[in-house]
Design an enzyme around this catalytic site. Structure first.
Site, PDB file in Angstrom:
ATOM      1  CG  PHE A 261      -6.174   3.550  -6.821  1.00 21.10           C
ATOM      2  CD1 PHE A 261      -7.543   3.567  -7.004  1.00 21.10           C
ATOM      3  CD2 PHE A 261      -5.452   4.706  -7.133  1.00 21.10           C
ATOM      4  CE1 PHE A 261      -8.187   4.712  -7.473  1.00 21.10           C
ATOM      5  CE2 PHE A 261      -6.080   5.843  -7.604  1.00 21.10           C
ATOM      6  CZ  PHE A 261      -7.459   5.849  -7.769  1.00 21.10           C
ATOM      7  CB  ILE A 262      -4.444  -1.482  -1.916  1.00 21.42           C
ATOM      8  CG1 ILE A 262      -4.112  -0.082  -1.381  1.00 21.42           C
ATOM      9  CG2 ILE A 262      -3.408  -2.526  -1.489  1.00 21.42           C
ATOM     10  CD1 ILE A 262      -2.898   0.591  -2.030  1.00 21.42           C
ATOM     11  CB  THR A 263      -3.119  -4.925  -6.497  1.00 23.75           C
ATOM     12  OG1 THR A 263      -3.152  -3.891  -7.465  1.00 23.75           O
ATOM     13  CG2 THR A 263      -3.273  -6.282  -7.175  1.00 23.75           C
TER      14      THR A 263
ATOM     15  CD  GLU B  23       1.632  10.228 -18.580  1.00 28.81           C
ATOM     16  OE1 GLU B  23       1.337   9.629 -17.526  1.00 28.81           O
ATOM     17  OE2 GLU B  23       1.149   9.915 -19.687  1.00 28.81           O
TER      18      GLU B  23
ATOM     19  CB  ALA C  48      -0.914  -0.020   1.223  1.00 28.88           C
TER      20      ALA C  48
ATOM     21  N   GLY D 188     -14.779  -5.905 -35.554  1.00 24.76           N
ATOM     22  CA  GLY D 188     -16.068  -5.224 -35.745  1.00 24.76           C
ATOM     23  C   GLY D 188     -16.819  -5.151 -34.416  1.00 24.76           C
TER      24      GLY D 188
ATOM     25  N   PRO E 232      11.674  -1.419 -10.124  1.00 23.63           N
ATOM     26  CG  PRO E 232      13.916  -0.870 -10.530  1.00 23.63           C
ATOM     27  CD  PRO E 232      12.854  -0.847  -9.462  1.00 23.63           C
ATOM     28  CD  GLN E 233      11.439  -8.973  -9.164  1.00 22.05           C
ATOM     29  OE1 GLN E 233      12.662  -9.042  -9.216  1.00 22.05           O
ATOM     30  NE2 GLN E 233      10.726  -9.818  -8.427  1.00 22.05           N
ATOM     31  CD  GLU E 234       4.677  -2.181  -8.699  1.00 24.92           C
ATOM     32  OE1 GLU E 234       5.362  -1.992  -7.679  1.00 24.92           O
ATOM     33  OE2 GLU E 234       3.518  -1.754  -8.838  1.00 24.92           O
TER      34      GLU E 234
HETATM   35  C1  LIG Z   1      -6.003  -1.154 -10.968  1.00 29.13           C
HETATM   36  C2  LIG Z   1      -4.990  -0.428 -10.149  1.00 29.13           C
HETATM   37  C3  LIG Z   1      -4.209  -1.140  -9.245  1.00 29.13           C
HETATM   38  C4  LIG Z   1      -3.281  -0.470  -8.443  1.00 29.13           C
HETATM   39  N1  LIG Z   1      -2.564  -1.182  -7.496  1.00 29.13           N
HETATM   40  C5  LIG Z   1      -1.822  -0.490  -6.594  1.00 29.13           C
HETATM   41  C6  LIG Z   1      -1.207  -1.177  -5.476  1.00 29.13           C
HETATM   42  O1  LIG Z   1      -1.316  -2.407  -5.329  1.00 29.13           O
HETATM   43  N2  LIG Z   1      -0.520  -0.449  -4.560  1.00 29.13           N
HETATM   44  C7  LIG Z   1      -0.368   0.901  -4.676  1.00 29.13           C
HETATM   45  O2  LIG Z   1       0.240   1.495  -3.822  1.00 29.13           O
HETATM   46  N3  LIG Z   1      -0.929   1.580  -5.730  1.00 29.13           N
HETATM   47  C8  LIG Z   1      -1.637   0.908  -6.675  1.00 29.13           C
HETATM   48  N4  LIG Z   1      -2.224   1.590  -7.724  1.00 29.13           N
HETATM   49  C9  LIG Z   1      -2.041   3.032  -7.823  1.00 29.13           C
HETATM   50  C10 LIG Z   1      -1.162   3.488  -8.986  1.00 29.13           C
HETATM   51  O3  LIG Z   1       0.168   3.117  -8.793  1.00 29.13           O
HETATM   52  C11 LIG Z   1      -1.380   5.011  -9.123  1.00 29.13           C
HETATM   53  O4  LIG Z   1      -2.678   5.210  -9.594  1.00 29.13           O
HETATM   54  C12 LIG Z   1      -0.362   5.665 -10.045  1.00 29.13           C
HETATM   55  O5  LIG Z   1       0.933   5.628  -9.482  1.00 29.13           O
HETATM   56  C13 LIG Z   1      -0.719   7.112 -10.372  1.00 29.13           C
HETATM   57  O6  LIG Z   1      -1.010   7.853  -9.231  1.00 29.13           O
HETATM   58  P1  LIG Z   1      -2.369   8.730  -9.157  1.00 29.13           P
HETATM   59  O7  LIG Z   1      -3.473   7.812  -9.532  1.00 29.13           O
HETATM   60  O8  LIG Z   1      -2.428   9.388  -7.840  1.00 29.13           O
HETATM   61  O9  LIG Z   1      -2.195   9.789 -10.317  1.00 29.13           O
HETATM   62  P2  LIG Z   1      -1.497  11.235 -10.187  1.00 29.13           P
HETATM   63  O10 LIG Z   1      -0.161  11.090  -9.563  1.00 29.13           O
HETATM   64  O11 LIG Z   1      -2.468  12.180  -9.587  1.00 29.13           O
HETATM   65  O12 LIG Z   1      -1.308  11.612 -11.728  1.00 29.13           O
HETATM   66  C14 LIG Z   1      -2.322  12.203 -12.550  1.00 29.13           C
HETATM   67  C15 LIG Z   1      -1.698  12.528 -13.909  1.00 29.13           C
HETATM   68  O13 LIG Z   1      -0.639  13.477 -13.731  1.00 29.13           O
HETATM   69  C16 LIG Z   1       0.536  12.979 -14.319  1.00 29.13           C
HETATM   70  N5  LIG Z   1       1.707  13.421 -13.567  1.00 29.13           N
HETATM   71  C17 LIG Z   1       1.898  13.382 -12.220  1.00 29.13           C
HETATM   72  N6  LIG Z   1       3.117  13.832 -11.913  1.00 29.13           N
HETATM   73  C18 LIG Z   1       3.699  14.166 -13.079  1.00 29.13           C
HETATM   74  C19 LIG Z   1       4.974  14.709 -13.435  1.00 29.13           C
HETATM   75  N7  LIG Z   1       5.917  14.952 -12.505  1.00 29.13           N
HETATM   76  N8  LIG Z   1       5.242  14.951 -14.736  1.00 29.13           N
HETATM   77  C20 LIG Z   1       4.323  14.706 -15.680  1.00 29.13           C
HETATM   78  N9  LIG Z   1       3.100  14.201 -15.419  1.00 29.13           N
HETATM   79  C21 LIG Z   1       2.804  13.920 -14.126  1.00 29.13           C
HETATM   80  C22 LIG Z   1       0.400  11.480 -14.266  1.00 29.13           C
HETATM   81  O14 LIG Z   1       1.269  10.840 -15.194  1.00 29.13           O
HETATM   82  C23 LIG Z   1      -1.059  11.310 -14.580  1.00 29.13           C
HETATM   83  O15 LIG Z   1      -1.251  11.332 -15.974  1.00 29.13           O
HETATM   84  C24 LIG Z   1      -3.116   0.928  -8.567  1.00 29.13           C
HETATM   85  C25 LIG Z   1      -3.886   1.635  -9.495  1.00 29.13           C
HETATM   86  C26 LIG Z   1      -4.812   0.974 -10.270  1.00 29.13           C
HETATM   87  C27 LIG Z   1      -5.640   1.785 -11.219  1.00 29.13           C
END
Ligand SMILES: Cc1cc2nc3c(=O)[nH]c(=O)nc-3n(C[C@H](O)[C@H](O)[C@H](O)COP(=O)(O)OP(=O)(O)OC[C@H]3O[C@@H](n4cnc5c(N)ncnc54)[C@H](O)[C@@H]3O)c2cc1C
Length: 380
Positions: free
Chosen positions: A158-160, A370, A126, A342, A243-245
Site C-alpha cells: 500500500f505504498i503511496t 478506530e 514504507a 441521482g 500528526p502532520q500526515e
Molecule cells: C490508498 C492507500 C495508500 C496508503 N499509503 C501508505 C503509505 O504511503 N505508506 C504506508 O506505510 N502505508 C500506507 N497505507 C497503509 C495504511 O496506512 C494502512 O492500510 C492502515 O494503517 C491500516 O492498516 P491495515 O490495512 O493493515 O489494517 P489493520 O491494521 O489490519 O486493521 C483492520 C481493521 O481493524 C481495526 N483495528 C486494528 N487495530 C485496532 C485496535 N487496536 N482497536 C480497534 N480497531 C482496530 C482497524 O481500524 C481496521 O478497521 C496506505 C493505504 C491505502 C489504502
C-alpha cells in the site's frame, strides 16, 4: 459565505495564484489519462521542481522553498480544486521531506533534500506490511548491520508513490528482539540491487495514484542511510511526524466537503424534475443546508489546527480528533451530495463520483479512525 482562513496572508494569496495556475495547466487536462495509466507522468515532478512547488516548507539552504506548512496547505487545496488526486505531492513534500529535515544529519539533509526539491527523486515512506498496518510494532522488515552496511530484507504494501519512488524511508527492525525500541528508519534508494516493485494496486478510488507493493531482497545500503545515524529511534520519529500526515488528511477531507457542496449546488440548480430545479425541493435545500453547516464547522476546526501547527502547538489527540471527524463527516456529506445527483452521481464522468470514491480511504490510512479514537481516549 466562504470562510477566510485566519492563517492566510498576502504572500500566501500570491502563492495560491501560482499554485492554481500550475494545477489548472498541468493537472486538470491530464487527470483522465493518469487514471487510465494508474500514475501521473514522471515529468510532472521535475516540472513542479522547476517552478519551485516541491519541498515548499523546507529551508532554502537544502534546496527547498523556504516557506511554511501553510504553503503546503495552499498547494494541496489547489490540487484538490483542480480535480486531481493522483499526484502524491503532499506525501513527498509534507511527509517524506520532513522526516529528513527533522531527523537527518547535516550531511544527510544536504545530500537528499535538494534531490527531493528538484524532482530528481520522488519520495515514499514504507511503514505498512502485509502483516502489520495499525500495529506498527509488528513490522518484520529487518535491517541487519554487516560491517559498514545494513542488509534490508522484507516486504511492504500500500505504498503511496510506490510505482515511481526513487527514495524510500523504510520502517525496519534493527533489533527484532525489541518492539518500538528496535525500530529504525533506513533509506533505500530505488537503484540499489535487490529493491523490487510489485504490483501497482487496483483501488476503488485515488485511481491515478501509484500505490504499490515494494520488496527488499537483501538490499545493501551504507550505514549512512540510517536516518539520524542512531538506531532505535524510528518509532519516536513516526509518532512525532504522524500528526502532520493526519493534518494533511484533514485538509483533503474538508476540501472534499466543500467541493462536493459546490458541485451539488451547481447541479441541483440546473437539473429539473417535476417542472422545477431539484434545488427547489425542501429535502434538497435542507440537506445542503446541513452539509454547508458541517463543512463550515470542519473548516473552522481545521483552520484552528493549522494555526496551532504553524505555532508548533498542535497536540496528538487534537489532530486525531480532526482526522477521524473530518474524514467521517466528509464521507457522509459526499454521500448525501451524490444522492442529490441521482443516477448521474454514480457516473465517473461527474466529479461527485470521483470525490466519493477518493474520500473513502481517508478514514483508513494515516492510522485508521478506530486508532484515532484509541489515541483520543488515552488522553481523556
Ligand atoms: C490508498 C492507500 C495508500 C496508503 N499509503 C501508505 C503509505 O504511503 N505508506 C504506508 O506505510 N502505508 C500506507 N497505507 C497503509 C495504511 O496506512 C494502512 O492500510 C492502515 O494503517 C491500516 O492498516 P491495515 O490495512 O493493515 O489494517 P489493520 O491494521 O489490519 O486493521 C483492520 C481493521 O481493524 C481495526 N483495528 C486494528 N487495530 C485496532 C485496535 N487496536 N482497536 C480497534 N480497531 C482496530 C482497524 O481500524 C481496521 O478497521 C496506505 C493505504 C491505502 C489504502
Amino acid at each position: 459565505m466562504t470562510q477566510q482562513s485566519p492563517w492566510m496572508d498576502p504572500d500566501l494569496a500570491a502563492f495560491r495564484d501560482l499554485a492554481r495556475t500550475f494545477c489548472e495547466k498541468e493537472l486538470t487536462p491530464n487527470t483522465e489519462r493518469w487514471i487510465a495509466d494508474k500514475q501521473v507522468d514522471r515529468g510532472l515532478w521535475t516540472k513542479a521542481g522547476e517552478v519551485g512547488l516541491l519541498c515548499l516548507s523546507i529551508p532554502e539552504e537544502y534546496g527547498g522553498g523556504g516557506g511554511t506548512f501553510a504553503h503546503e496547505v495552499v498547494l494541496l487545496e489547489e490540487q484538490n480544486r483542480a480535480g486531481d488526486s493522483g499526484w502524491g505531492v503532499s506525501l513527498h513534500n509534507g511527509i517524506v521531506a520532513h522526516y529528513v529535515l527533522a531527523y537527518g544529519t547535516e550531511e544527510q539533509k544536504h545530500a537528499w533534500l535538494p534531490k527531493l526539491a528538484s524532482g530528481e527523486w520522488v519520495g515514499a515512506i514504507a511503514m505498512t506490511e502485509p502483516g502489520a498496518g495499525s500495529d506498527l510494532q509488528g513490522v518484520k522488515t529487518k535491517a541487519v548491520r554487516d560491517g559498514d552496511e545494513y542488509v534490508v530484507t522484507g516486504a511492504k504494501t500500500f505504498i503511496t508513490n510506490g510505482g515511481q519512488c526513487d527514495f524510500v524511508i523504510v520502517v525496519t527492525k534493527t533489533d527484532p528482539t525489541k518492539g518500538a525500541e528496535g525500530t529504525s528508519l533506513v533509506i533505500v534508494e530505488a537503484d540499489r540491487p535487490g529493491f523490487r516493485r510489485g504490483r501497482v494496486l487496483d483501488k476503488i478510488g485515488l485511481k491515478a495514484q501509484d500505490t504499490a507493493e515494494l520488496f527488499f531482497d537483501d538490499v545493501r545500503v551504507p550505514v549512512g542511510n540510517l536516518l539520524g545515524g542512531v538506531e532505535g529511534q524510528g518509532f519516536v520519529h513516526l509518532m512525532q511526524q504522524l500528526p502532520q500526515e493526519r493534518l494533511i488528511i484533514g485538509i483533503s477531507s474538508v476540501m472534499a466537503m466543500e467541493l462536493a457542496l459546490e458541485q451539488t449546488l451547481r447541479y441541483t440548480k440546473e437539473r429539473q424534475a417535476f417542472g422545477r430545479p431539484v434545488f427547489a425541493f425542501q429535502n434538497t435545500k435542507f440537506t445542503l443546508a446541513e452539509v454547508a453547516t458541517e463543512a463550515r464547522i470542519a473548516r473552522v476546526f481545521l483552520d484552528d489546527c493549522i494555526a496551532k501547527h504553524l505555532r508548533g502547538e498542535l497536540d496528538i489527540p487534537t489532530v486525531a480528533m480532526l482526522k477521524w471527524w473530518t474524514s467521517d463527516r466528509a464521507m457522509k456529506a459526499v454521500d448525501e451530495c451524490l444522492q442529490l445527483h441521482g443516477g448521474y452521481g454514480y457516473m465517473n464522468e461527474y466529479p461527485i463520483a470521483r470525490i466519493y470514491a477518493d474520500q473513502r480511504v481517508q478514514r483508513i490510512y494515516g492510522g485508521t479512525n478506530e486508532i484515532m479514537k484509541e489515541i483520543i481516549s488515552r488522553s481523556l
